[in-house]
Design an enzyme around this catalytic site. Structure first.
Site, PDB file in Angstrom:
ATOM      1  N   HIS A 113       0.860  -1.188   0.000  1.00 30.49           N
ATOM      2  CA  HIS A 113       0.000   0.000   0.000  1.00 30.49           C
ATOM      3  C   HIS A 113       0.894   1.236   0.000  1.00 30.49           C
ATOM      4  O   HIS A 113       1.088   1.857   1.042  1.00 30.49           O
ATOM      5  CB  HIS A 113      -0.886  -0.027   1.241  1.00 30.49           C
ATOM      6  CG  HIS A 113      -1.960   1.011   1.227  1.00 30.49           C
ATOM      7  ND1 HIS A 113      -3.215   0.802   1.764  1.00 30.49           N
ATOM      8  CD2 HIS A 113      -1.987   2.278   0.753  1.00 30.49           C
ATOM      9  CE1 HIS A 113      -3.941   1.890   1.632  1.00 30.49           C
ATOM     10  NE2 HIS A 113      -3.222   2.793   1.016  1.00 30.49           N
ATOM     11  N   GLU A 171      -2.484  -1.402  -3.338  1.00 32.30           N
ATOM     12  CA  GLU A 171      -3.599  -0.664  -2.752  1.00 32.30           C
ATOM     13  C   GLU A 171      -3.273   0.822  -2.707  1.00 32.30           C
ATOM     14  O   GLU A 171      -2.094   1.215  -2.654  1.00 32.30           O
ATOM     15  CB  GLU A 171      -3.833  -1.132  -1.313  1.00 32.30           C
ATOM     16  CG  GLU A 171      -4.169  -2.597  -1.202  1.00 32.30           C
ATOM     17  CD  GLU A 171      -4.455  -2.991   0.221  1.00 32.30           C
ATOM     18  OE1 GLU A 171      -3.904  -2.380   1.154  1.00 32.30           O
ATOM     19  OE2 GLU A 171      -5.260  -3.914   0.400  1.00 32.30           O
ATOM     20  N   ARG A 185       1.931   4.879  -0.041  1.00 31.94           N
ATOM     21  CA  ARG A 185       1.197   6.097   0.316  1.00 31.94           C
ATOM     22  C   ARG A 185       2.003   7.315  -0.132  1.00 31.94           C
ATOM     23  O   ARG A 185       3.247   7.243  -0.175  1.00 31.94           O
ATOM     24  CB  ARG A 185       0.934   6.148   1.823  1.00 31.94           C
ATOM     25  CG  ARG A 185       0.029   5.015   2.324  1.00 31.94           C
ATOM     26  CD  ARG A 185      -0.122   5.038   3.829  1.00 31.94           C
ATOM     27  NE  ARG A 185      -0.980   3.953   4.345  1.00 31.94           N
ATOM     28  CZ  ARG A 185      -2.284   4.014   4.457  1.00 31.94           C
ATOM     29  NH1 ARG A 185      -2.930   5.130   4.076  1.00 31.94           N
ATOM     30  NH2 ARG A 185      -2.982   3.005   4.946  1.00 31.94           N
ATOM     31  N   HIS A 200      -7.821  -6.101   6.920  1.00 31.70           N
ATOM     32  CA  HIS A 200      -7.495  -5.117   7.965  1.00 31.70           C
ATOM     33  C   HIS A 200      -7.658  -5.719   9.357  1.00 31.70           C
ATOM     34  O   HIS A 200      -8.746  -6.090   9.767  1.00 31.70           O
ATOM     35  CB  HIS A 200      -8.266  -3.806   7.864  1.00 31.70           C
ATOM     36  CG  HIS A 200      -7.536  -2.714   8.589  1.00 31.70           C
ATOM     37  ND1 HIS A 200      -6.575  -1.912   7.992  1.00 31.70           N
ATOM     38  CD2 HIS A 200      -7.570  -2.334   9.885  1.00 31.70           C
ATOM     39  CE1 HIS A 200      -6.079  -1.078   8.894  1.00 31.70           C
ATOM     40  NE2 HIS A 200      -6.667  -1.321  10.052  1.00 31.70           N
TER      41      HIS A 200
HETATM   42  C1  LIG Z   1      -6.436  -1.165   3.247  1.00 38.64           C
HETATM   43  C2  LIG Z   1      -5.951  -1.749   4.510  1.00 38.64           C
HETATM   44  O1  LIG Z   1      -6.699  -1.973   5.431  1.00 38.64           O
HETATM   45  C3  LIG Z   1      -4.543  -2.090   4.623  1.00 38.64           C
HETATM   46  O2  LIG Z   1      -4.244  -2.795   3.497  1.00 38.64           O
HETATM   47  C4  LIG Z   1      -3.591  -0.947   4.620  1.00 38.64           C
HETATM   48  O3  LIG Z   1      -2.554  -1.271   3.758  1.00 38.64           O
HETATM   49  C5  LIG Z   1      -3.001  -0.734   5.950  1.00 38.64           C
HETATM   50  O4  LIG Z   1      -2.089   0.332   5.782  1.00 38.64           O
HETATM   51  P1  LIG Z   1      -0.897   0.519   6.818  1.00 38.64           P
HETATM   52  O5  LIG Z   1      -0.024  -0.720   6.722  1.00 38.64           O
HETATM   53  O6  LIG Z   1      -0.230   1.790   6.340  1.00 38.64           O
HETATM   54  O7  LIG Z   1      -1.537   0.630   8.177  1.00 38.64           O
HETATM   55  N1  LIG Z   2      -6.139  -4.818   2.769  1.00 39.45           N
HETATM   56  C1  LIG Z   2      -5.705  -5.194   4.095  1.00 39.45           C
HETATM   57  C2  LIG Z   2      -4.225  -5.389   4.092  1.00 39.45           C
HETATM   58  O1  LIG Z   2      -3.602  -5.421   3.045  1.00 39.45           O
HETATM   59  C3  LIG Z   2      -3.501  -5.579   5.357  1.00 39.45           C
HETATM   60  O2  LIG Z   2      -4.149  -4.949   6.443  1.00 39.45           O
HETATM   61  P1  LIG Z   2      -3.471  -5.218   7.879  1.00 39.45           P
HETATM   62  O3  LIG Z   2      -3.431  -6.708   8.058  1.00 39.45           O
HETATM   63  O4  LIG Z   2      -2.082  -4.628   7.818  1.00 39.45           O
HETATM   64  O5  LIG Z   2      -4.374  -4.527   8.866  1.00 39.45           O
END
Ligand SMILES: CC(=O)[C@@H](O)[C@H](O)COP(=O)(O)O
Ligand SMILES: NCC(=O)COP(=O)(O)O
Length: 247
Positions: free
Chosen positions: A43, A72, A45, A200
């Site tokens: 993900h 993501e 950012r 998540h």
């Molecule tokens: C979308 C989601 O819930 C997670 O995939 C996200 O990647 C969490 O991001 P952080 O690892 O920055 O907390």
């Molecule tokens: N989309 C959820 C993800 O990729 C991971 O979320 P988390 O396990 O780090 O809360």
């Protein structure tokens, strides 16, 4: 079979904390693949707090043709500095899947999904472009929302149910209502022709209960808990533990 996609954001958090190259996110991905995971998620950012654009590019090289690659992010955030924006990264690396998540930079983590009625119009051209790039498109959504036909009609193939509230309820010992909301959301998404992902705060403790309640769950993406558990058990062992839960 529910695919396990390991989110490697937290490997990059540890690496960035000292400014070097270790731990190596590509070596972590290799370890997860050798342990049997079906995908890798990152993900990136705009503030580059963890996964950086060069990580996204490097991972593309080792994942292609081996496991699914899920990127993501918020398609409306960026570019900023050398972060080119989510869609630009997708154009470059053409991942298996792009999961659109409406996060603002000020958030410590993802904590809500899209409002389909409000957002579908501005999502339509982005979804079209991602589909034309050959990427599967998934939308991050809160349990309990409706209007999945709006997502299907613009070419979205999957939703990802935000499981943070379920994980919190599970930790409080009262998961039933949150679980029922997730199950009903999944049922309605399936009725609209969408496949269902989830993620998540899923963990070895709460995943089995969630999986049992969601027939046809296509994918779980798990990072924070998995990487934390790996500090005690080892990354390969931890991935295998999750795969055992998903059998
Ligand atoms: C979308 C989601 O819930 C997670 O995939 C996200 O990647 C969490 O991001 P952080 O690892 O920055 O907390
Ligand atoms: N989309 C959820 C993800 O990729 C991971 O979320 P988390 O396990 O780090 O809360």
């Amino acid at each position: 079979m529910t695919l396990l996609s390991v989110n490697l954001n937290k490997i990059a958090v540890l690496r960035n904390s000292r400014g070097g190259r270790e731990p190596d996110i590509c070596r972590a991905a290799q370890t997860c693949i050798e342990a049997g995971c079906g995908g890798i998620t990152v993900h990136p950012r705009p503030d580059q707090r963890h996964v950086r654009p060069d990580d996204v590019r490097a991972l593309a090289g080792i994942l292609r043709g081996r496991v699914e690659y899920n990127i993501e992010g918020n398609p409306f955030a960026g570019p900023r500095g050398d972060y080119p924006g989510l869609i630009a990264l997708a154009r470059e690396v053409r991942p298996t899947q792009v999961t659109l998540v409406p996060d603002d930079d000020g958030q410590i983590t993802s904590d809500h999904g899209f409002d389909l009625k409000r957002d579908v119009g501005r999502l339509r051209p982005l979804v079209r472009e991602l589909c034309e790039l050959g990427c599967r498109v998934s939308l991050f959504i809160d349990a309990g929302i409706h209007d999945f036909d709006l997502a299907a009609v613009i070419g979205v193939q999957r939703i990802e149910i935000y499981t943070g509230p379920y994980a919190e309820a599970f930790a409080d010992g009262r998961p039933a209502a949150a679980l029922a909301s997730c199950a009903d959301t999944a049922r309605r998404a399936h009725q609209a022709g969408l496949a269902v992902n989830a993620g998540h705060d899923l963990s070895q403790a709460n995943l089995g209960t969630f999986k049992a309640a969601i027939p046809g769950l296509a994918e779980v993406s798990i990072g924070h808990a998995l990487i934390g558990e790996a500090l005690y058990e080892g990354l390969g062992t931890t991935v295998r533990n999750y795969l055992q839960i998903l059998r």
